[in-house]
Motif scaffolding. Structure first.
Motif, short mmCIF file in Angstrom:
data_model
loop_
_atom_site.label_atom_id
_atom_site.label_comp_id
_atom_site.label_asym_id
_atom_site.label_seq_id
_atom_site.Cartn_x
_atom_site.Cartn_y
_atom_site.Cartn_z
N SER A 235 90.00 -69.80 3.28
CA SER A 235 90.20 -70.96 4.17
C SER A 235 88.95 -71.82 4.32
O SER A 235 88.69 -72.35 5.39
CB SER A 235 90.68 -70.48 5.54
OG SER A 235 89.79 -69.53 6.08
N SER B 23 98.10 -74.50 -0.45
CA SER B 23 99.00 -75.18 0.46
C SER B 23 98.35 -76.36 1.15
O SER B 23 97.11 -76.51 1.17
CB SER B 23 99.50 -74.17 1.50
OG SER B 23 100.21 -74.79 2.55
N ARG B 24 99.21 -77.15 1.74
CA ARG B 24 98.77 -78.24 2.60
C ARG B 24 98.05 -77.71 3.84
O ARG B 24 97.34 -78.46 4.52
CB ARG B 24 99.97 -79.08 3.01
CG ARG B 24 99.64 -80.34 3.79
CD ARG B 24 100.90 -81.12 4.10
NE ARG B 24 100.62 -82.31 4.89
CZ ARG B 24 101.54 -83.15 5.33
NH1 ARG B 24 102.83 -82.92 5.06
NH2 ARG B 24 101.21 -84.21 6.03
N ASP B 25 98.22 -76.43 4.16
CA ASP B 25 97.58 -75.84 5.34
C ASP B 25 96.10 -75.54 5.12
O ASP B 25 95.47 -74.87 5.93
CB ASP B 25 98.32 -74.59 5.80
CG ASP B 25 98.29 -73.45 4.78
OD1 ASP B 25 97.50 -73.52 3.82
OD2 ASP B 25 99.08 -72.49 4.94
N ALA C 184 107.32 -74.12 2.46
CA ALA C 184 106.15 -73.27 2.76
C ALA C 184 106.28 -71.86 2.20
O ALA C 184 105.49 -70.99 2.57
CB ALA C 184 105.87 -73.22 4.26
N HIS D 145 102.21 -69.14 4.33
CA HIS D 145 101.67 -70.49 4.46
C HIS D 145 102.37 -71.23 5.59
O HIS D 145 103.56 -71.02 5.85
CB HIS D 145 101.83 -71.26 3.15
CG HIS D 145 100.85 -70.87 2.10
ND1 HIS D 145 99.50 -71.11 2.20
CD2 HIS D 145 101.04 -70.24 0.89
CE1 HIS D 145 98.88 -70.66 1.11
NE2 HIS D 145 99.80 -70.13 0.31
N GLU D 146 101.64 -72.13 6.23
CA GLU D 146 102.20 -72.90 7.34
C GLU D 146 102.82 -74.21 6.88
O GLU D 146 103.63 -74.79 7.61
CB GLU D 146 101.09 -73.20 8.37
CG GLU D 146 100.51 -71.95 9.01
CD GLU D 146 99.38 -72.27 9.98
OE1 GLU D 146 99.07 -73.47 10.14
OE2 GLU D 146 98.82 -71.33 10.56
N ASN D 147 102.44 -74.66 5.69
CA ASN D 147 102.97 -75.92 5.15
C ASN D 147 103.33 -75.73 3.70
O ASN D 147 103.18 -74.64 3.15
CB ASN D 147 101.94 -77.05 5.32
CG ASN D 147 101.53 -77.27 6.76
OD1 ASN D 147 100.46 -76.85 7.16
ND2 ASN D 147 102.37 -77.92 7.55
N ASP E 1 93.94 -80.38 2.31
CA ASP E 1 95.00 -79.80 1.49
C ASP E 1 94.41 -79.23 0.21
O ASP E 1 93.57 -79.87 -0.43
CB ASP E 1 96.02 -80.86 1.07
CG ASP E 1 96.67 -81.57 2.25
OD1 ASP E 1 96.19 -81.42 3.38
OD2 ASP E 1 97.66 -82.28 2.01
#
Length: 471
Positions: A213, A185-187, A109, A165-167, A218
């Protein structure tokens, strides 16, 4: 040692247009050493004979002159490195020294900033890149072994970690001038970072300027429009010349620009794919009609689509001149910022490349030199396409399944692209994750630094170059 079969057979297009072209694709010896683990992508340096391949928890940098390992980036990430990008030079001094930098994105991440602690300066004609590449390759040979006969690693310094990023970080890209870095990211977010370093010799310092966002899945890839093209800024002046595209698991592509208030906003949503959009590729060659660069998208639905910005004429006053100097006007159609509505861009799908792949199209590369397109994916097929430039390039396609039907009085062509050739099982039974056009500097090149080849990267851990001959 590589035990590659003879050159792969080429499958010509079924219905070539007048004056058809074909390509001959020949398998070259692979880069050494084999990585023996899944490799995600290989990114050529824009000017130097270097190729950065992301795999495991590291990046291996290969020499394009010798097809051998140049150096390695290790120890910076706790999990596999998913993607990498070369940092545009930050130097603005007179001695032409250029800092060699990479950014890496990982499953941990984070994104990491790296610099190379080696001789990357040179002198000579132009910007000295030819001299630099010869020196770098000579360093490979001279320093390949230390006094004990063991391989000596070049030194890459891990300078900075970008967190937020969270993921896992799926993709990253620098804006053409290097002022911005986009990470996805995947987030489900895209982050835009700005370089706020004091100068080219100072330590890296980046700050977050936007978190985007709006995607519902993803975000697989991000790519900046190549604003070095004369037409890349567009004609309306509504936004800055920096244009970012993002592709997502939600089957869409979004176009982002910075507005007059410094806010990054989504100006268009490109819909039409029936599966995950694995990536986007901007057109890198100036268009003959002077229009804005097109965008190519590729998907799990096995299709590759071309999108064109629907450009409007410049607004003129009664005398036929553009209106300027009105303090109440802005780049948003003359409406004061407190009153304006969000302005959207209209993008049309103007072409669908002939269907070649039976499964996901993981990667596409659009040559800025020749305009040829190469694709690959989970079916292990490599395909090369050419555009019929005599056909209309910006006519909107009709709805899916209705090719050739009229839309708004315009009859869209079934396709103004043709397949020049395909190679099956290019990496044997393994999936191919990435393909890129790349300049050749090896002894077999007829025009070093100008001639292009293809490089594919697969689950087998092999980074394989391909000679491409156009006839």
């Amino acid at each position: 040692m590589d035990t590659a079969p003879p050159p792969a057979a080429i499958v010509p297009a079924n219905s070539p247009p007048p004056n058809p072209q074909t390509v001959t694709i020949t398998r070259l010896p692979p880069f050494q050493p084999d990585l023996y683990t899944r490799a995600w992508s290989s990114v050529p340096h824009p000017t130097l004979p270097l190729l950065a391949t992301a795999h495991a928890k590291s990046v291996t940098v290969f020499s394009l002159a010798t097809f051998t390992k140049h150096s390695a980036l290790t120890g910076g990430h706790a999990r596999s490195v998913r993607t990498a990008a070369w940092q545009p030079p930050r130097s603005n001094n007179s001695n032409n020294s250029k800092r060699l930098g990479l950014v890496t994105g990982s499953f941990d991440a984070t994104a990491g900033m790296w610099s190379y602690d080696g001789d990357s300066s040179g002198s000579g004609d132009g910007d000295g890149n030819e001299v630099v590449l010869e020196r770098e390759v000579k360093m490979d040979r001279d320093d390949e072994q230390d006094s004990d006969g063991e391989e000596e690693e070049k030194d890459w310094e891990f300078n900075l970690v970008l967190e937020g990023h969270e993921n896992e970080v799926k993709s990253l890209a620098f804006s053409p001038g290097g002022a911005y870095l986009a990470t996805s990211s995947r987030d489900k977010t895209v982050w835009i970072w700005e370089d706020v370093s004091a100068g080219p010799e100072d330590e890296d310092e980046w700050e977050t300027v936007a978190v985007l966002s709006e995607h519902d899945g993803d975000v697989k890839a991000v790519a900046w429009c190549p604003s070095h093209l004369p037409n890349a800024a567009g004609k309306r002046g509504n936004y800055s010349s920096d244009v970012l595209a993002s592709a997502s698991y939600d089957n869409t592509v979004r176009i982002w620009r910075e507005d007059a208030d410094g806010e990054w906003v989504c100006v268009a949503v490109l819909e039409g794919h029936e599966g995950t959009v694995w990536g986007v590729q901007w057109e890198g060659r100036e268009r003959k009609n002077g229009k804005f660069p097109r965008l190519m998208t590729f998907s799990a639905d096995g299709t590759i689509k071309v999108w064109s910005l629907r450009e409007e004429e410049e607004e003129q006053d009664g005398d036929g001149a553009q209106q300027e100097g009105n303090p109440f006007r802005s780049g948003f159609g003359g409406i004061p910022s407190t009153m304006r509505r969000s302005i959207r861009e209209d993008w049309d799908c103007t072409a669908v490349l002939p269907k070649v792949h039976s499964r996901d199209v993981y990667s596409v590369s659009w040559s800025a030199d020749t305009g040829l397109v190469a694709s690959t994916g989970s079916d292990g097929v490599v395909a090369v396409y050419a555009e019929d430039e005599s056909a209309p390039a910006d006519a909107p396609m009709p709805s899916p399944g209705a090719e050739g039907a009229a839309k708004d009085g315009i009859v869209a062509p079934k396709s103004n692209w043709r397949v020049l050739g395909t190679v099956s099982n290019a990496h044997g039974p393994y999936e191919i994750n990435h393909i890129t056009w790349c300049k050749r500097f090896d002894p077999g090149a007829e025009l070093k630094g100008k001639e292009e080849m293809l490089v594919t990267t697969g689950d087998d851990g092999v980074v394989r170059p391909w000679q491409v001959r156009i006839s």
